[in-house]
Design an enzyme around this catalytic site. Structure first.
Site, PDB file in Angstrom:
ATOM      1  N   GLY A   1       0.840  -1.184   0.000  1.00  0.00           N
ATOM      2  CA  GLY A   1       0.000   0.000   0.000  1.00  0.00           C
ATOM      3  C   GLY A   1       0.880   1.241   0.000  1.00  0.00           C
ATOM      4  O   GLY A   1       2.103   1.150  -0.100  1.00  0.00           O
ATOM      5  N   ALA A   2       0.273   2.408   0.108  1.00  0.00           N
ATOM      6  CA  ALA A   2       1.014   3.664   0.201  1.00  0.00           C
ATOM      7  C   ALA A   2       0.166   4.661   0.971  1.00  0.00           C
ATOM      8  O   ALA A   2      -1.063   4.594   0.956  1.00  0.00           O
ATOM      9  CB  ALA A   2       1.358   4.211  -1.184  1.00  0.00           C
TER      10      ALA A   2
ATOM     11  N   GLU B   1      10.486  -1.635   4.383  1.00  0.00           N
ATOM     12  CA  GLU B   1       9.669  -1.469   3.179  1.00  0.00           C
ATOM     13  C   GLU B   1      10.523  -1.051   1.990  1.00  0.00           C
ATOM     14  O   GLU B   1      10.350  -1.562   0.877  1.00  0.00           O
ATOM     15  CB  GLU B   1       8.571  -0.432   3.428  1.00  0.00           C
ATOM     16  CG  GLU B   1       7.474  -0.916   4.359  1.00  0.00           C
ATOM     17  CD  GLU B   1       6.460   0.165   4.689  1.00  0.00           C
ATOM     18  OE1 GLU B   1       5.376  -0.187   5.149  1.00  0.00           O
ATOM     19  OE2 GLU B   1       6.769   1.358   4.500  1.00  0.00           O
TER      20      GLU B   1
END
Length: 232
Positions: free
Chosen positions: A89-90, A110
């Site tokens: 995700g972001a 990440e």
């Protein structure tokens, strides 16, 4: 849109991403609510198709436990040379598919997984989209020995730093024993310049600007559509 409707959109976007994963490949898996749906979709493929992967690495214990609960074996990053695909995700994504990540505090792992991936796909809902990176604090992981000096330096640069705190009101400590300083959520029209500054600041371990990394973003829109946007 209520939460149930939003979750359904996230699930559809995550399912689309899961269909892009090749059997017997090396997969990197991020974390977050949308990624949780992605992991569920992988589990459905495993049950339905006998789908398996050569290696899986992940960026959080939460994702690791979910994957293991579905029968997947999770490896360490050191066990692989390179992931064929990483799905994550972001926190924010701009028009160029650059992003801010690390809201959960795992930005260093990440980014390590990201730079060791042949292809990166982010799954987001439309609330994460911005024209210029803004609207979310930029996390910067710093060494404790230089943290005070880093904080003062960021203040002098007008970056409006704030210490990230845990639930007890004490400084948040990362998996690697470092602190996080969150910089202002103001628009960042020149993110590469800020990234270069942080990259060359002594004491900075890593930052949450993920630039020129993401290849594709799958976006769940509130009107019920799923958009697949690729880097030009």
């Amino acid at each position: 849109m209520n939460k149930t409707e939003q979750d359904q959109l996230k699930k559809e976007a995550a399912t689309k991403a899961a269909k892009m994963v090749e059997p017997n490949s090396v997969l990197g898996v991020g974390t977050g609510s949308t990624v949780a749906f992605f992991i569920d979709a992988l589990g459905e493929r495993k049950e339905r198709e006998g789908f398996s992967l050569k290696h899986i690495v992940t960026t959080s214990n939460r994702s690791k436990k979910q994957l293991e609960g579905l029968g997947f074996k999770v490896d360490e990053l050191a066990d692989i040379d390179q992931a064929d695909l990483t799905v994550d995700g972001a926190d924010r994504v701009d028009d160029n598919l650059d992003g801010i990540k690390g809201g959960g505090g795992a930005l260093t792992l990440e980014k390590n997984v990201a730079i060791n991936s042949k292809k990166i796909i982010w799954i987001v809902d439309e609330s994460k989209l911005v024209h210029h990176l803004s609207g979310f604090p930029l996390p910067v992981e710093v060494l404790p020995v230089s943290a005070e000096q880093n904080f003062k330096r960021f203040e002098a640069e007008g970056l409006k730093p704030q210490w990230r705190l845990n639930d007890e009101g004490k400084r948040y400590v990362t998996h690697y024993g470092n602190y996080i300083i969150d910089l202002a959520a103001d628009p960042t029209p020149v993110p590469h310049g800020l990234a270069d500054y942080l990259d060359h600041t002594v004491g900075v371990v890593e930052h949450g600007l993920f630039l020129d990394m993401c290849d594709e973003v799958i976006i769940a829109h509130s009107d019920g559509t799923i958009e697949d946007k690729k880097r030009k």
